[in-house]
Design a protein around this motif. Sequence first.
Motif, PDB file in Angstrom:
ATOM      1  N   CYS A   1      -6.194   3.360  -0.721  1.00 46.64           N
ATOM      2  CA  CYS A   1      -4.822   3.486  -0.216  1.00 46.64           C
ATOM      3  C   CYS A   1      -3.996   2.321  -0.744  1.00 46.64           C
ATOM      4  O   CYS A   1      -4.328   1.164  -0.508  1.00 46.64           O
ATOM      5  CB  CYS A   1      -4.820   3.483   1.313  1.00 46.64           C
ATOM      6  SG  CYS A   1      -3.166   3.624   2.040  1.00 46.64           S
TER       7      CYS A   1
ATOM      8  N   VAL B   1       7.384   6.530   4.144  1.00 49.33           N
ATOM      9  CA  VAL B   1       6.556   6.618   5.357  1.00 49.33           C
ATOM     10  C   VAL B   1       6.618   5.288   6.087  1.00 49.33           C
ATOM     11  O   VAL B   1       6.940   4.249   5.501  1.00 49.33           O
ATOM     12  CB  VAL B   1       5.088   6.958   5.027  1.00 49.33           C
ATOM     13  CG1 VAL B   1       4.966   8.308   4.357  1.00 49.33           C
ATOM     14  CG2 VAL B   1       4.455   5.864   4.162  1.00 49.33           C
ATOM     15  N   ARG B   2       6.312   5.322   7.359  1.00 54.86           N
ATOM     16  CA  ARG B   2       6.189   4.094   8.125  1.00 54.86           C
ATOM     17  C   ARG B   2       4.812   3.504   7.869  1.00 54.86           C
ATOM     18  O   ARG B   2       3.810   4.221   7.836  1.00 54.86           O
ATOM     19  CB  ARG B   2       6.354   4.376   9.619  1.00 54.86           C
ATOM     20  CG  ARG B   2       7.715   4.883  10.019  1.00 54.86           C
ATOM     21  CD  ARG B   2       8.716   3.762  10.002  1.00 54.86           C
ATOM     22  NE  ARG B   2       8.402   2.764  11.011  1.00 54.86           N
ATOM     23  CZ  ARG B   2       9.263   2.353  11.934  1.00 54.86           C
ATOM     24  NH1 ARG B   2      10.473   2.870  11.965  1.00 54.86           N
ATOM     25  NH2 ARG B   2       8.928   1.430  12.806  1.00 54.86           N
TER      26      ARG B   2
ATOM     27  N   ALA C   1       2.944   1.891   9.771  1.00 58.46           N
ATOM     28  CA  ALA C   1       2.038   2.130  10.892  1.00 58.46           C
ATOM     29  C   ALA C   1       1.439   3.534  10.876  1.00 58.46           C
ATOM     30  O   ALA C   1       0.460   3.796  11.576  1.00 58.46           O
ATOM     31  CB  ALA C   1       2.768   1.909  12.215  1.00 58.46           C
ATOM     32  N   GLU C   2       2.017   4.452  10.078  1.00 59.29           N
ATOM     33  CA  GLU C   2       1.519   5.823  10.027  1.00 59.29           C
ATOM     34  C   GLU C   2       0.743   6.120   8.752  1.00 59.29           C
ATOM     35  O   GLU C   2       0.193   7.215   8.584  1.00 59.29           O
ATOM     36  CB  GLU C   2       2.706   6.800  10.128  1.00 59.29           C
ATOM     37  CG  GLU C   2       3.493   6.657  11.425  1.00 59.29           C
ATOM     38  CD  GLU C   2       4.808   7.403  11.374  1.00 59.29           C
ATOM     39  OE1 GLU C   2       5.142   7.936  10.294  1.00 59.29           O
ATOM     40  OE2 GLU C   2       5.496   7.439  12.408  1.00 59.29           O
ATOM     41  N   ALA C   3       0.690   5.163   7.834  1.00 59.43           N
ATOM     42  CA  ALA C   3       0.089   5.401   6.525  1.00 59.43           C
ATOM     43  C   ALA C   3      -1.364   4.952   6.490  1.00 59.43           C
ATOM     44  O   ALA C   3      -1.732   3.920   7.038  1.00 59.43           O
ATOM     45  CB  ALA C   3       0.877   4.645   5.449  1.00 59.43           C
ATOM     46  N   CYS C   4      -2.177   5.744   5.858  1.00 53.96           N
ATOM     47  CA  CYS C   4      -3.561   5.361   5.562  1.00 53.96           C
ATOM     48  C   CYS C   4      -4.365   4.958   6.788  1.00 53.96           C
ATOM     49  O   CYS C   4      -5.238   4.097   6.707  1.00 53.96           O
ATOM     50  CB  CYS C   4      -3.599   4.232   4.529  1.00 53.96           C
ATOM     51  SG  CYS C   4      -2.826   4.654   2.963  1.00 53.96           S
ATOM     52  N   ARG C   5      -4.073   5.537   7.916  1.00 54.49           N
ATOM     53  CA  ARG C   5      -4.851   5.218   9.118  1.00 54.49           C
ATOM     54  C   ARG C   5      -6.314   5.601   8.894  1.00 54.49           C
ATOM     55  O   ARG C   5      -6.615   6.689   8.446  1.00 54.49           O
ATOM     56  CB  ARG C   5      -4.298   5.971  10.329  1.00 54.49           C
ATOM     57  CG  ARG C   5      -4.955   5.585  11.648  1.00 54.49           C
ATOM     58  CD  ARG C   5      -4.292   6.315  12.799  1.00 54.49           C
ATOM     59  NE  ARG C   5      -2.913   5.912  12.981  1.00 54.49           N
ATOM     60  CZ  ARG C   5      -2.541   4.855  13.690  1.00 54.49           C
ATOM     61  NH1 ARG C   5      -3.456   4.081  14.257  1.00 54.49           N
ATOM     62  NH2 ARG C   5      -1.268   4.548  13.826  1.00 54.49           N
TER      63      ARG C   5
ATOM     64  N   ALA D   1       6.401   2.324   1.415  1.00 56.27           N
ATOM     65  CA  ALA D   1       6.336   2.362   2.879  1.00 56.27           C
ATOM     66  C   ALA D   1       7.295   1.325   3.455  1.00 56.27           C
ATOM     67  O   ALA D   1       7.628   0.331   2.802  1.00 56.27           O
ATOM     68  CB  ALA D   1       4.916   2.091   3.359  1.00 56.27           C
TER      69      ALA D   1
ATOM     70  N   LEU E   1      -4.404  -0.882  12.280  1.00 56.83           N
ATOM     71  CA  LEU E   1      -4.842   0.396  11.753  1.00 56.83           C
ATOM     72  C   LEU E   1      -6.345   0.426  11.530  1.00 56.83           C
ATOM     73  O   LEU E   1      -6.997   1.470  11.649  1.00 56.83           O
ATOM     74  CB  LEU E   1      -4.128   0.701  10.430  1.00 56.83           C
ATOM     75  CG  LEU E   1      -2.614   0.945  10.498  1.00 56.83           C
ATOM     76  CD1 LEU E   1      -2.031   1.076   9.109  1.00 56.83           C
ATOM     77  CD2 LEU E   1      -2.310   2.197  11.319  1.00 56.83           C
TER      78      LEU E   1
END
Length: 238
Positions: free
Chosen positions: A162, A173-174, A176-180, A211, A234
């Motif tokens: 990622c 994207v945010r 905090a929402e990416a590649c979790r 991001a 994350l």
Amino acid sequence: MNIVLFEEEELERELPLGDERAVHVLKVLRRQVGDDFDVGLIDGPRGRATVKEILDTGLLLGFEWGEEEPELLPIDLVVGLSRPQTMRKVLNEATTLGVRSIRFVVTDRGEPSYAESKLWSTGEWRRHVLAGVAQAFTTRVPQVSWGMSLKEAAAELAGRECRLALDNYEGTVRLAEACRGSGDLVLAIGSERGWTAAERDFLRSEGWTLAGMGDRVLRTETAVVAAVAVARELMGRA
């Protein structure tokens, strides 16, 4: 310093009284003969050191070691070269947070001469890294490099799972929402004036995602701390 760090070759030698670590042991920790304190072997285990003798020239110490320290977080940073005072903060704070590597790259809007700063040419950078290690009460040291281009850094990190570049303007994207749940994470933060359109296009063409972390414009060093803190969350390592 929360832990006193040593290179392996120093363990059998006297610690000179003028060394900042000896000053810390005697003046801050106020240790005397027979007292002990927390120590770490750089990239090795933590342990305890005992003051065996206080000589006119230095300290004689004995060491007992525990288990090896855990590996650093699988977070690799790419940071646009900025003013030396900014880079000192990044070195210290990113190390304290536990990143695996930091690549300081020359960017379109960065000053190329920053790569020739005494911070790098004299080896001063390592002092700031070790201060971050000691602050974190650990021993693991991230890999640090500087002066490469953004393209060179991107090529070295092409296989990472990622790859995110922080951008206030075109982040899709945010953070905090990416590649979790990702096993490996690369975070790229621009220099003090941010990415150019050409750099954004290049990053996207190489498979990076732009991001964001909101609409507030952060200093480079602040963005590094905030982004790594989110990444730790994350990864469940906050």
